[in-house]
Design a protein around this motif. Structure first.
Motif, short mmCIF file in Angstrom:
data_model
loop_
_atom_site.label_atom_id
_atom_site.label_comp_id
_atom_site.label_asym_id
_atom_site.label_seq_id
_atom_site.Cartn_x
_atom_site.Cartn_y
_atom_site.Cartn_z
N ILE A 473 0.83 -1.23 0.29
CA ILE A 473 0.29 0.09 -0.15
C ILE A 473 0.48 1.27 0.25
O ILE A 473 2.05 1.17 0.74
CB ILE A 473 -1.47 -0.16 1.54
CG1 ILE A 473 -1.26 -1.22 1.05
CG2 ILE A 473 -1.74 1.20 0.96
CD1 ILE A 473 -2.36 -1.03 2.89
N MET A 474 0.60 2.11 -1.17
CA MET A 474 1.39 3.61 -1.41
C MET A 474 0.81 4.91 -1.10
O MET A 474 -0.53 4.82 -1.77
CB MET A 474 2.16 3.32 -2.29
CG MET A 474 3.44 4.58 -2.39
SD MET A 474 3.92 4.24 -4.50
CE MET A 474 2.60 4.08 -5.78
N ILE A 475 1.28 5.17 -0.21
CA ILE A 475 0.71 6.67 0.16
C ILE A 475 1.34 8.11 -0.06
O ILE A 475 2.48 7.79 0.33
CB ILE A 475 0.39 6.71 1.92
CG1 ILE A 475 -0.86 5.64 2.50
CG2 ILE A 475 -0.79 7.71 1.53
CD1 ILE A 475 -0.47 4.36 2.61
N LEU A 476 0.23 8.76 -1.30
CA LEU A 476 0.55 10.25 -1.00
C LEU A 476 0.48 10.81 -0.83
O LEU A 476 -0.33 11.47 -0.92
CB LEU A 476 1.57 9.87 -2.61
CG LEU A 476 3.16 8.93 -3.50
CD1 LEU A 476 1.72 7.97 -3.65
CD2 LEU A 476 3.04 9.62 -4.67
N SER A 477 1.13 12.23 0.16
CA SER A 477 0.27 13.30 0.36
C SER A 477 1.65 14.21 -0.26
O SER A 477 2.85 14.39 0.24
CB SER A 477 0.68 13.34 1.84
OG SER A 477 -0.65 12.59 2.13
N PRO A 478 0.45 16.25 -0.99
CA PRO A 478 1.43 16.69 -1.40
C PRO A 478 2.09 17.82 0.01
O PRO A 478 1.71 17.68 1.09
CB PRO A 478 0.55 17.61 -2.26
CG PRO A 478 -0.69 17.00 -1.03
CD PRO A 478 -0.71 15.99 -0.85
N VAL A 479 3.21 18.22 -0.13
CA VAL A 479 4.25 18.78 0.91
C VAL A 479 4.74 20.53 0.21
O VAL A 479 4.50 20.04 -0.64
CB VAL A 479 5.30 18.33 1.63
CG1 VAL A 479 4.73 16.23 2.32
CG2 VAL A 479 5.94 17.93 0.81
N SER A 480 4.67 20.67 1.50
CA SER A 480 4.79 22.09 1.32
C SER A 480 6.50 22.23 1.11
O SER A 480 7.06 21.59 1.76
CB SER A 480 4.56 23.58 2.32
OG SER A 480 4.77 22.91 3.90
N ALA A 481 7.45 23.42 -0.05
CA ALA A 481 9.10 23.02 0.15
C ALA A 481 8.86 24.21 1.37
O ALA A 481 8.34 24.89 1.63
CB ALA A 481 9.26 23.71 -1.23
N HIS A 482 10.36 23.64 1.94
CA HIS A 482 10.60 24.59 3.19
C HIS A 482 11.36 25.62 2.68
O HIS A 482 12.53 25.96 2.00
CB HIS A 482 11.66 23.82 3.96
CG HIS A 482 12.26 24.70 5.02
ND1 HIS A 482 12.12 25.07 5.64
CD2 HIS A 482 13.51 24.35 5.49
CE1 HIS A 482 12.36 25.19 7.22
NE2 HIS A 482 13.61 24.95 5.68
N GLU A 483 11.43 26.96 3.19
CA GLU A 483 11.99 28.23 2.50
C GLU A 483 13.35 28.36 2.70
O GLU A 483 13.80 29.95 2.41
CB GLU A 483 10.82 29.49 3.16
CG GLU A 483 9.43 29.16 2.36
CD GLU A 483 8.68 30.04 3.14
OE1 GLU A 483 9.14 31.50 4.13
OE2 GLU A 483 7.51 30.51 2.44
N ASP A 484 13.80 27.38 3.63
CA ASP A 484 15.26 27.19 3.76
C ASP A 484 16.36 27.27 3.27
O ASP A 484 17.39 26.78 4.11
CB ASP A 484 15.10 27.41 5.92
CG ASP A 484 16.70 28.62 6.13
OD1 ASP A 484 16.92 29.27 6.12
OD2 ASP A 484 17.20 27.34 7.21
N ASP A 485 16.01 26.34 3.03
CA ASP A 485 16.75 25.57 1.83
C ASP A 485 17.80 26.44 1.48
O ASP A 485 19.10 25.57 0.48
CB ASP A 485 15.52 24.77 1.12
CG ASP A 485 16.03 23.67 1.92
OD1 ASP A 485 16.23 22.81 3.31
OD2 ASP A 485 14.58 23.17 1.36
N THR A 486 17.67 26.99 0.72
CA THR A 486 18.56 27.90 -0.64
C THR A 486 18.20 29.40 -0.22
O THR A 486 17.78 29.36 -0.28
CB THR A 486 18.34 28.23 -1.83
OG1 THR A 486 16.80 28.99 -1.96
CG2 THR A 486 18.34 26.54 -2.69
N ILE A 487 20.43 30.00 -0.84
CA ILE A 487 19.91 31.34 -0.07
C ILE A 487 19.93 31.92 -1.99
O ILE A 487 20.52 31.61 -2.58
CB ILE A 487 21.12 31.65 -0.20
CG1 ILE A 487 21.24 31.77 2.13
CG2 ILE A 487 21.45 33.68 0.58
CD1 ILE A 487 22.76 31.08 2.23
N MET A 488 18.84 32.36 -2.02
CA MET A 488 18.56 33.23 -3.21
C MET A 488 18.91 35.29 -3.54
O MET A 488 18.41 35.31 -2.21
CB MET A 488 17.41 33.11 -3.79
CG MET A 488 16.59 31.30 -4.38
SD MET A 488 18.61 30.99 -5.08
CE MET A 488 17.63 31.30 -6.68
N PRO A 489 19.20 35.50 -4.04
CA PRO A 489 18.59 37.03 -4.20
C PRO A 489 17.41 37.75 -3.92
O PRO A 489 16.88 36.93 -4.35
CB PRO A 489 19.41 37.14 -5.12
CG PRO A 489 20.09 36.72 -6.21
CD PRO A 489 19.13 34.99 -5.84
#
Length: 869
Positions: A473-489
């Motif tokens: 049985i495989m369950i997939l749920s959408p998740v939000s992206a973490h905002e502290d993964d990258t440093i962008m301009p």
């Protein structure tokens, strides 16, 4: 200075504590609910069939489930289906009889007992089978002959289906006569089942084969009581909300069948009735005895689940079967037939869809065995594609004749028709590659024009050993992206990082420029400006290396960060280490027998190369065996789950090795700096070295604590590292450069007359009087660009106490490296090259009155460049 270090330590630890993620157990309730529902789903057939079996054994069916009991079974089955509408209940007997009913859609099935494949041109026409030949209809309800087509199967009796043999199961095959004990022999005989014999045949594909008929398998419209009906307005096919009419397959022609004959349903030989096919709207060729679920149950003689297979309706499903028996006059247990319940994969998909309709969660069930066929999915995937028999690559449409269609099972790897199918396929293969981790959520990224996002995936195994089911049985749920993964301009962290990098680079570069400009001043000459300058260059480049932290986390950027940060750290640290090590070797600290040493700048550079080479080798090795690469991770807390895209390595080996190597350089550098701490301050940077090494060790320890405390906050930790590098490089550069620049400025603003240094070599024997110590401390020295030499000099002198004949170590000192201390015996001689005695006298003055004649000559001369530290 230590106070500032403590303040920095406390500040970084406080900030690290404030960003630590509080983890808690992930909520697996979705998977648990699906698992419980699936257990209920698969437990229902066994409970229902057990009830029907007990009902039959208590003679509740007057004829033991023979055709006369058809309507009783229909009514009872319909009642049971009210509580279990997903099931299809039926029974099949060894004489070929079959009866069953189902919901969604609502109809019943029935087949008269007997063997299909009867020949129409035999020597004796089988009149009793003629009724079956005339009982078939087409899609419009018109009567057509029931003829087998080429390749169709039928059952052929052996010995008229009357002879018995042991069933093929293990218990029945046991030879009970060989059992000695009576009780065991009796138990063995009671476990023995007996089966009649028949074979499965097929119609040849040739056109000249004799025509053979079959006994039709008929579908019936039923009323609200579960009984066949063709009365207008009584058909329960439309469900509980209303009733309708019964139509043939064309959907237009009402069913109105009045077929008379001596059918088994009527009650036996000689009894004629016309309601056997009442309500029958379509039919086909079907004999349960050659179906896989029936064959398996006859072989196993135990309740069992079938492997998924193609139903008669061309759907794919599974069947739970339970054998039923009768006892003959001799007391033998005769295998009579099978009670069974079907689950179509369409039904399982509907079950999942109904429970997760409107939810973002996707639930998919897949067979564990290769090639991992899909069972069903909440997205509506049934795991079956209906295709044309003659060309499996073409789908079977509504316009195609049903007899031209077949169901083909779908492996998980073949799901690719849309983005959701691709997501399900990719997720399962990713989970399989990671061996279906029990307590870990696996992220799957979707990057499509119509949809972009990340799903968290988790799998649960579902097994029933009795039934032989092994599903995932495989369950997939959408998740939000973490905002502290990258440093962008544009990010706040971006501004902090750019400010830190710019400040560190500008300070180190400015100090380097001033240091190079003043390299001929005596305060800088003594500390060897070349290696200090390389250190300053390394500090500036190490700050610039932090710019690699800007941008998305990709395999390329992750690997680049691993290289530039560690390489430039070692590049900056190496000049300090070799300066300290050279001074340690030159002074002979720790050496039992002082030896002559000559360490030029070129040799010192060669000493530095292995340290850089080792670092490059480490980086190269891990680039191939365990590179720093991007990895999707899921971090969950009490409220939600977030996706982290991190730069990560598979093991801790690189971290441990770098900690050992770089930390070892810092530790050994601190140790060497401490051991050479007694050098005169004019000729060494030991205090600066010691303070710098201590600073690197302390800040590095704080950064390691921060990295482990806030490992999921990548942008924050990278800014911490950048600030740590800023502090280390600026502090260390200032420690080396600023004091010397201040001394130069002070000397130029307030010039004073230099003390006259000694002109001749001063020989010191035995205990040194305080007056000579004070004079030795006043000796001023200047380094030229020549090498420094140390050697042993031993002679016999009479010491100031008056004893003679004793061999002592005598030091001829021209440029003393150590402060002269009482009761110290020295053996080192430092020589400086001068072009003439007059130049020496001009620069150092005369100490003839205090120096013995034996030590009036200058030391050896060397033309190599200065290598002092």
């Amino acid at each position: 200075m230590l106070l500032y270090h403590n303040y920095l330590t406390i500040l970084l630890l406080l900030i690290a504590t404030s960003v630590m993620a509080t983890k808690s157990e992930f909520n697996y309730e979705i998977g648990k609910r699906v698992l419980d529902l699936l257990r209920d789903y698969t437990d229902a057939p066994s409970k229902v069939l057990e009830f029907l079996s007990n009902y039959r054994e208590k003679n509740a069916f007057p004829h033991g489930l023979e055709p006369q009991d058809r309507d009783i079974f229909f009514q009872l089955g319909d009642t049971l289906l009210t509580a279990n509408p997903r099931l299809l209940l039926f029974y099949a007997l060894e004489n070929g009889a079959f009866a069953g009913n189902q919901r969604s859609p609502t109809f019943a099935h029935y087949r008269e007992p007997g063997e299909s494949g009867y020949r129409l041109d035999g020597p004796v026409h089988m009149e009793k089978l003629q009724k079956h030949l005339d009982s078939c209809i087409d899609e419009n309800g018109r009567q057509v002959p029931c003829l087998l087509g080429p390749g169709e199967s039928y059952i052929e009796c052996i010995d008229n289906c009357t002879s018995l043999q042991r069933c093929p199961d293990e218990d029945s095959q046991q030879d009970c006569s060989a059992v000695e004990r009576a009780e065991e022999r009796s138990l063995c005989e009671s476990n023995t089942k007996w089966c009649i014999s028949y074979a499965t045949r097929s119609i040849p594909l040739s056109d000249d084969s004799p025509k053979r008929g079959y006994i039709p398998f008929t579908f019936y419209c039923i009323d609200i009581n579960g009984l066949p009906t063709q009365t207008p307005g009584e058909n329960a096919e439309l469900g509980a909300d209303g009733l309708g009419n019964c139509y043939h397959d064309d959907g237009i022609t009402p069913v109105n069948r009045q077929v008379s004959g001596g059918y088994a349903y009527c009650g036996g030989e000689g009894i004629i009735c016309n309601n056997t096919f009442l309500g029958g709207f379509t039919n086909g060729n079907f004999d349960p005895r050659y179906r896989p679920w029936y064959i398996a149950t006859k072989q196993k003689q135990v309740p069992n689940w079938s492997e998924p297979y193609e139903f008669y309706t061309h759907n794919i499903g599974i069947t739970f079967s339970r054998p039923i028996y009768s006892i003959d006059e001799e007391g033998k247990t005769i295998f009579t037939g099978v009670l069974a319940s079907d689950y179509s994969l369409d039904g399982i998909a509907s079950f999942l869809t109904n429970n997760y309709d409107g939810s973002d969660t996707i639930v998919t069930i897949v067979e564990e065995a290769e090639p991992n066929y899909v069972i069903a999915s909440s997205t509506g995937i049934t795991g079956v594609r209906k295709v044309l028999i003659e060309d499996n690559s073409k789908p079977c449409t509504e316009e195609n004749d049903r007899d031209r269609c077949m169901g083909v099972r779908i492996p998980i790897s073949d799901l690719n028709e849309d983005i959701m199918e691709q997501l399900i396929s990719t997720t399962y293969l990713t989970q399989k590659e990671k061996n279906f981790p029990v307590s870990e959520l696996i992220p799957v990224r979707v990057d499509h024009d119509d949809f972009r996002g990340v799903y968290a995936s988790h799998t649960i195994g579902f097994e029933t050993k009795e039934a032989g089911i092994s599903w995932r049985i495989m369950i997939l749920s959408p998740v939000s992206a973490h905002e502290d993964d990258t440093i962008m301009p544009g990010d706040s962290m971006f501004q902090v990082l750019i400010t830190s990098v710019s400040a560190g680079f500008l300070v180190c570069s400015t100090l380097l420029v001033h240091f190079i400009r003043n390299r001929r001043e005596k305060e800088i000459i003594a500390s060897d400006w070349r290696f200090t300058g390389v250190f300053l260059v390394g500090c500036a480049l190490l700050n610039l290396a932090c710019l690699s932290y800007i941008g998305q986390n990709t395999n390329a950027t992750c690997l680049a960060r691993m290289w530039v940060i560690h390489f430039f750290f070692v590049f900056a640290l190496t000049p300090l280490f070799v300066k300290t090590y050279r001074l340690y070797k030159l002074t002979g600290v720790g050496s039992i027998i002082p030896r002559r040493q000559t360490i030029s700048n070129a040799r010192t550079v060669l000493m530095a190369m292995p340290f850089l080479a080792v670092e490059v080798l480490i980086l190269l090795v891990f680039t191939f065996i365990d590179p720093n690469k991007v990895e999707d991770l899921l971090v969950y807390d009490e409220s939600h789950t977030e996706n982290h895209v991190e730069c990560k390595q598979d093991t801790w080996a690189f971290f441990a090795l770098q900690l050992l190597y770089e930390g070892g350089l810092v530790f050994v550098g601190c140790l060497l700096a401490y051991k050479t701490r007694n050098m005169r301050k004019e000729y060494r940077d030991n205090q600066q070295l010691l303070l710098t090494m201590y600073n690197i060790a302390l800040v590095g320890s704080v950064i390691i604590v921060v990295l482990n405390a806030a490992e999921r906050f990548q942008a924050t930790t990278r800014v911490f590292i950048t600030i740590g590098i800023l502090w280390v490089t600026v502090f260390s550069s200032c420690v080396f450069v600023v004091p010397k620049l201040l001394l130069i400025r002070s000397r130029k603003l307030n010039p004073v007359e230099e003390d006259e240094p000694a002109r001749r070599t001063l020989s010191i024997v035995g205990n040194i009087p305080d007056s000579i110590q004070r004079m030795g401390r006043r000796i001023s020295h200047r380094y030229s660009q020549n090498s420094i030499h140390f050697w042993d000099q031993t002679d016999e002198y009479e010491d100031n106490i008056g004893s003679s004949g004793r061999s002592t170590q005598t030091a001829s000192v021209k440029l003393p490296m150590f402060p002269i201390q009482e009761n110290r015996n020295c053996s080192e001689e430092v020589s400086q090259n001068f072009s003439s005695e007059e130049q020496l006298n001009e620069r150092t003055g005369s100490l003839d009155s205090t120096a013995p004649e034996k030590s009036s000559t200058s030391g050896s001369i060397s033309k190599s460049s200065c290598s002092s530290s």
